[in-house]
Scaffold this motif. Structure first.
Motif, PDB file in Angstrom:
ATOM      1  N   TYR A  42     -36.617   4.845   8.404  1.00  0.00           N
ATOM      2  CA  TYR A  42     -35.493   4.601   7.512  1.00  0.00           C
ATOM      3  C   TYR A  42     -34.327   5.791   7.728  1.00  0.00           C
ATOM      4  O   TYR A  42     -33.165   5.516   7.786  1.00  0.00           O
ATOM      5  N   LEU A 177     -29.526   2.406   1.279  1.00  0.00           N
ATOM      6  CA  LEU A 177     -29.876   1.386   2.246  1.00  0.00           C
ATOM      7  C   LEU A 177     -29.861   0.127   1.511  1.00  0.00           C
ATOM      8  O   LEU A 177     -29.146  -0.876   1.802  1.00  0.00           O
ATOM      9  N   THR A 181     -27.154  -3.222   1.698  1.00  0.00           N
ATOM     10  CA  THR A 181     -27.563  -4.411   2.007  1.00  0.00           C
ATOM     11  C   THR A 181     -27.271  -5.599   1.157  1.00  0.00           C
ATOM     12  O   THR A 181     -26.676  -6.486   1.433  1.00  0.00           O
ATOM     13  N   VAL A 185     -24.631  -8.664   1.980  1.00  0.00           N
ATOM     14  CA  VAL A 185     -25.383 -10.212   1.679  1.00  0.00           C
ATOM     15  C   VAL A 185     -24.294 -11.070   0.783  1.00  0.00           C
ATOM     16  O   VAL A 185     -23.822 -11.840   1.195  1.00  0.00           O
ATOM     17  N   PHE A 267     -33.913  -3.727  10.477  1.00  0.00           N
ATOM     18  CA  PHE A 267     -33.178  -3.700   9.090  1.00  0.00           C
ATOM     19  C   PHE A 267     -31.836  -3.245   9.467  1.00  0.00           C
ATOM     20  O   PHE A 267     -30.748  -3.780   9.219  1.00  0.00           O
ATOM     21  N   ALA A 270     -29.856  -5.893  11.244  1.00  0.00           N
ATOM     22  CA  ALA A 270     -29.409  -6.960  10.267  1.00  0.00           C
ATOM     23  C   ALA A 270     -27.917  -6.457   9.780  1.00  0.00           C
ATOM     24  O   ALA A 270     -26.905  -7.203   9.604  1.00  0.00           O
ATOM     25  N   VAL A 271     -27.929  -5.107   9.437  1.00  0.00           N
ATOM     26  CA  VAL A 271     -26.602  -4.651   8.840  1.00  0.00           C
ATOM     27  C   VAL A 271     -25.606  -4.638   9.696  1.00  0.00           C
ATOM     28  O   VAL A 271     -24.447  -4.920   9.746  1.00  0.00           O
ATOM     29  N   SER A 274     -24.287  -7.916  10.625  1.00  0.00           N
ATOM     30  CA  SER A 274     -23.613  -8.337   9.376  1.00  0.00           C
ATOM     31  C   SER A 274     -22.119  -7.913   9.419  1.00  0.00           C
ATOM     32  O   SER A 274     -21.054  -8.636   9.439  1.00  0.00           O
TER      33      SER A 274
END
Length: 441
Positions: A42, A177, A181, A185, A267, A270-271, A274
């Motif tokens: 991470y 983090l 997220t 979202v 992860f 995904a960010v 986004s």
């Protein structure tokens, strides 16, 4: 155990104050062991979604819609391959990438590599400092110049947490983090993108290579995603786990550490996706095709999404990203200087030097050009990182493929081939971009 194939012994371990400080249980179920290794991935993932990524993803999404999502996906796959080699190098040899370069190459080669690594860390730090300052400015109206100076104070936070134990730093990063997220979202639900177009955006297209503007941004995204400092950082922090010395223990450690980084990088994907989806859905579809500046994005989000909370969520996520990235970039700076030069500075002094080097150019540009200058500097810093990448990737691929250096833990042939293709792709893209740049495209 000293493996042949190195010019000199390893010497003091990487990040000696936290080296092997987290116990790994020898017995118990596999999931418990996996949780012990949960963390370093991470810290690495943070570098894959720093403010520099935001600038390139916003520019890509607003200008070309969803078309560059495939580049985000590709660069993430590259990241997973390369970070798995970092864990392998760190665990198999007990060296981080900087130490490995120092112990394998003559000084005439190691010192230029060190210099290039420092340039990469300055470019990284520059992006974090500017991103955090813009986040503070958007949230609290704080002038950018003051924000830049305040960003330097994170040094004390890192020192405090590192004294409490490495798990505290990991906890801070993972918490931030989580906030990022949540912010994204919420914003994506508000933006309501065309999901069919999003899925098509992940399919490959030749236009990325044939259109110079698209290629410049694509390289920026790859440069912003696969970052040189992360390769040094990961090979160092993976050694905070006390996984043992036997071959089986090291094999097991490589497996769990790779699992940790792969989940964490998914992860990060995904960010990053986004940010691009948000830019495409909010800006590209409404004709705002030139949104490159974080401040512009923040201003436009409220009227476009019809919600006063959207800009605040964007600014909070940006601030968390900036804080997270400064923590990890500063640690990478420590690993690079200690590893290449064998210089043992007190951690606070080392961090102070890194901050000053990054903050001076950031402050000068901010004061001289204001926000428009900082946006150009953000994207340029990512291109600098893209150009520096080969000098970190090639040694990493070569070392991990070498049985004399790695023993039985050398990377399998298929992994080396994949990593070599990744390295070659990035190098070819870099050369093409430099030619385009010199030809004035």
């Amino acid at each position: 155990m000293t493996l042949s194939g190195w010019r000199r012994d390893r010497g003091t371990a990487s990040l000696s104050e936290v080296h092997r400080s987290i116990a790994v249980s020898k017995t118990g179920p596999g999931w418990r062991k996996a949780l012990t290794f949960f963390g370093p991935g991470y810290l690495v993932a943070v570098g894959y979604m720093d403010p520099g990524n935001w600038a390139t993803s916003l520019a890509g999404g607003s200008r070309f819609g969803y078309a560059l999502l495939v580049v985000v996906l590709l660069s993430n796959i590259m990241a997973v391959i390369l970070q798995s080699l970092c864990t392998r190098l760190g665990i198999a040899t007990g060296r981080d990438l900087a130490q490995a370069c120092r112990d394998a190459y003559p000084r005439a080669l190691a010192w230029p590599l060190w210099f290039l690594a420092e340039i990469a860390i300055c470019a990284t730090d520059l992006a974090e400092v500017i991103g955090t300052a813009i986040g503070l400015n958007l949230l609290f109206g704080m002038p950018l110049e003051i924000g830049v100076v305040i960003t330097a104070l994170d040094v004390f936070l890192i020192l405090y947490l590192q004294n409490k134990g490495f798990r505290w730093i990991e906890a801070l990063v993972i918490t931030l983090l989580g906030v990022i997220t949540l912010c994204f979202v919420t914003q994506i639900i508000m933006a309501d993108p065309q999901w069919g177009a999003v899925i098509r955006g992940f399919a490959p297209t030749t236009e990325v290579v044939t259109n110079p503007d698209m290629l410049y941004l694509a390289l920026g995204i790859i440069g912003a995603t696969v970052m040189p400092h992360n390769l040094y950082l990961h090979s160092g922090i993976v050694q905070t786990r006390d996984y043992g010395e036997t071959l089986d223990e090291k094999r097991s450690a490589i497996r769990y550490a790779t699992l940790d980084s792969t989940i964490a990088l998914t992860f990060a994907l995904a960010v990053n996706a986004s940010i691009l989806i948000l830019a495409a859905a909010s800006f590209h579809t409404t004709g705002h095709t030139n949104v490159e500046e974080l401040g512009d994005a923040h201003t436009l989000l409220s009227p476009l999404l019809g919600s006063a909370i959207a800009p605040s969520l964007f600014a909070i996520a940006l601030l968390c990203c900036g804080l997270n990235s400064t923590v990890t970039a500063t640690m990478a700076g420590q690993i690079v200087m200690e590893g290449f030069l064998d210089i043992r500075l007190a951690p606070w002094l080392r961090r102070l030097i890194t901050r000053v080097v990054a903050i001076v150019p950031a402050a000068v540009v901010t004061i001289a050009y204001g926000e428009s200058g900082t946006a150009k500097l953000l994207i340029l810093s990512q291109v600098v990182l893209g150009l520096q990448l080969p000098f970190a990737i090639i040694p990493l691929v070569v070392f991990t493929a070498n049985r004399a250096k790695m023993g039985k833990l050398a990377a399998p042939r298929w992994l080396t081939i994949l990593a070599a293709v990744t390295a070659a792709t990035i190098i070819v893209l870099n050369i093409k971009m430099i030619i385009d740049f010199m030809m004035g495209h």
